[in-house]
Scaffold this motif. Structure first.
Motif, mmCIF file in Angstrom:
data_model
loop_
_atom_site.group_PDB
_atom_site.id
_atom_site.type_symbol
_atom_site.label_atom_id
_atom_site.label_comp_id
_atom_site.label_asym_id
_atom_site.label_seq_id
_atom_site.Cartn_x
_atom_site.Cartn_y
_atom_site.Cartn_z
ATOM 1 N N LYS A 126 3.614 -1.718 -8.106
ATOM 2 C CA LYS A 126 3.694 -2.589 -6.937
ATOM 3 C C LYS A 126 4.247 -3.957 -7.334
ATOM 4 O O LYS A 126 3.703 -4.637 -8.193
ATOM 5 N N PRO A 127 5.337 -4.395 -6.705
ATOM 6 C CA PRO A 127 5.952 -5.667 -7.104
ATOM 7 C C PRO A 127 5.190 -6.868 -6.550
ATOM 8 O O PRO A 127 4.538 -6.786 -5.503
ATOM 9 N N ASP A 128 5.298 -7.985 -7.239
ATOM 10 C CA ASP A 128 4.648 -9.215 -6.787
ATOM 11 C C ASP A 128 5.518 -10.007 -5.821
ATOM 12 O O ASP A 128 5.003 -10.807 -5.033
ATOM 13 N N ASP A 129 6.830 -9.814 -5.881
ATOM 14 C CA ASP A 129 7.747 -10.663 -5.128
ATOM 15 C C ASP A 129 8.337 -9.972 -3.906
ATOM 16 O O ASP A 129 9.273 -10.471 -3.296
ATOM 17 N N LEU A 130 7.795 -8.781 -3.551
ATOM 18 C CA LEU A 130 8.243 -8.045 -2.365
ATOM 19 C C LEU A 130 7.024 -7.559 -1.601
ATOM 20 O O LEU A 130 5.986 -7.266 -2.199
ATOM 21 N N HIS A 131 7.153 -7.448 -0.285
ATOM 22 C CA HIS A 131 6.114 -6.826 0.536
ATOM 23 C C HIS A 131 6.649 -5.473 0.991
ATOM 24 O O HIS A 131 7.619 -5.401 1.754
ATOM 25 N N LEU A 132 6.031 -4.398 0.505
ATOM 26 C CA LEU A 132 6.498 -3.045 0.792
ATOM 27 C C LEU A 132 5.493 -2.321 1.673
ATOM 28 O O LEU A 132 4.282 -2.371 1.433
ATOM 29 N N THR A 133 5.982 -1.619 2.690
ATOM 30 C CA THR A 133 5.148 -0.858 3.614
ATOM 31 C C THR A 133 5.434 0.623 3.436
ATOM 32 O O THR A 133 6.554 1.087 3.707
#
Length: 363
Positions: A126-133
């Motif tokens: 899970k990346p820290d700099d993106l919001h993924l749904t």
């Protein structure tokens, strides 16, 4: 002549933590959408959106660009929010085919495989700099009976991680040669169970449903109309504004009239403008641009942007960049309110009740 950044843009650069050269676009950070931030300067900042709501992290054959590499692609562009679609209809695991269009007769069947790979990758990377749904793409709309049980399995294995359903196919003519069958009116009536579950969870569903084809402009429109009539309180996103490669000659005025009528009738319906077919065959066609810009401005709270990029192993950042640019090209012509709603993510944040906000456009 050298152009100097105005103070507002300099502040946005500082907020984003990005260095900038004279010609490099300013890309904001995820954190800059968590509260009030510098206004968005449309002259200096990109017209590509901050959200990609239609992005396939997994391809039809499962041989994908690594998850982290796709995330890197996003980080190199303006995108900070994305829907993690698999592709629910996959080629057989033992097939040597990588593109169903070149393999007529090879089945493309609904499966959970891609969704579980995406979920496992989200847990590990899970990346820290993106919001993924994360989105569930497994559903077979022509055989809906197993859907609720599988949704419960997803929740058991990955609690609280999935918040969307789709892209799922109501009718996709491109896969007719690969044993896909359009859902029937009787099938649509059987969606009641999982559509109720989606309402209870407040999840949107993205549906691919071709309006028609070049021989019959509205051949399949009644299927989408029935789905809307039976489930008017579900948050439905109509992928690609209903257009496909099988339909490249629908008059813009007729297309817009269909969409306007349904948007007026069904307040929970939204459209996505993903897939470059819209730009290549509709938006850019002589005389069409102004018509579609007026339409998007009028219904700006009902539109979501998306690239429709598919992470086939042989694709690259340049391909993603090209698809993002093509599907976003019309955004540069929108008025400021529509640009904020669509390109700057306000519609997406509101649809998912996210604790983010789009910046105001500089006046």
């Amino acid at each position: 002549m050298r152009r100097f950044f105005p103070i507002a843009t300099l502040v946005s650069v500082l907020i984003s933590g990005c260095a900038s050269s004279d010609n490099a676009p300013v890309h904001r950070s995820l954190d800059s959408f968590k509260g009030a931030s510098a206004c968005y300067d449309r002259e200096l900042e990109p017209y590509t959106p901050v959200v990609d709501t239609h992005l396939h992290y997994r391809p039809f054959d499962g041989r994908a660009i690594p998850f982290n590499e796709v995330n890197e692609y996003l980080s190199r562009t303006s995108v900070r929010f994305a829907n993690v679609y698999g592709i629910g209809q996959m080629l057989p695991a033992n097939s040597s085919c990588s593109n169903y269009l070149t393999c007529p007769g090879t089945p493309v069947s609904p499966t959970t495989r891609n969704d579980f790979v995406n979920a496992a990758n989200m847990v590990e990377f899970k990346p820290d700099d993106l919001h993924l749904t994360l989105s569930m793409t497994f559903t077979d709309l022509s055989n809906p009976e197993p859907t609720v049980a599988l949704m419960k399995l997803y929740e058991k294995e990955y609690p609280g991680m999935f918040h969307w359903m789709g892209e799922v196919n109501l009718v996709k003519q491109a896969q007719f040669y690969n044993r896909h069958q359009a859902a029937t009116p009787q099938d649509i009536e059987q969606w009641a169970g999982f559509m109720a579950e989606l309402r209870a969870r407040d999840y949107p569903i993205t549906i691919h449903s071709d309006i028609g084809n070049n021989a019959n402009a509205t051949l399949y429109l009644p299927l989408m109309e029935q789905a809307l009539a039976l489930y008017p309180n579900n948050k439905m996103v109509w992928a690609h504004m209903g257009i496909s490669y099988e339909q490249t000659n629908l008059k813009a005025t007729e297309h817009i009239a269909i969409l306007s009528r349904l948007l007026d009738q069904y307040p929970h319906l939204m459209l996505d403008i993903s897939w470059r077919i819209l730009e290549d065959y509709y938006f850019s066609k002589s005389g069409n641009r102004d018509l579609y810009v007026r339409f998007l401005n009028q219904y700006s709270t009902r539109i979501l942007p998306g690239s429709d990029f598919v992470a086939f192993r042989d694709n690259s950042f340049k391909v993603y960049q090209s698809e993002l640019e093509a599907t976003s090209r019309i955004l540069q012509y929108l008025d400021d309110s529509a640009f904020r709603n669509i390109a700057l993510g306000e519609n997406y944040f509101r649809l998912l009740a996210l604790d983010y906000q789009a910046p105001a456009v500089c006046q």
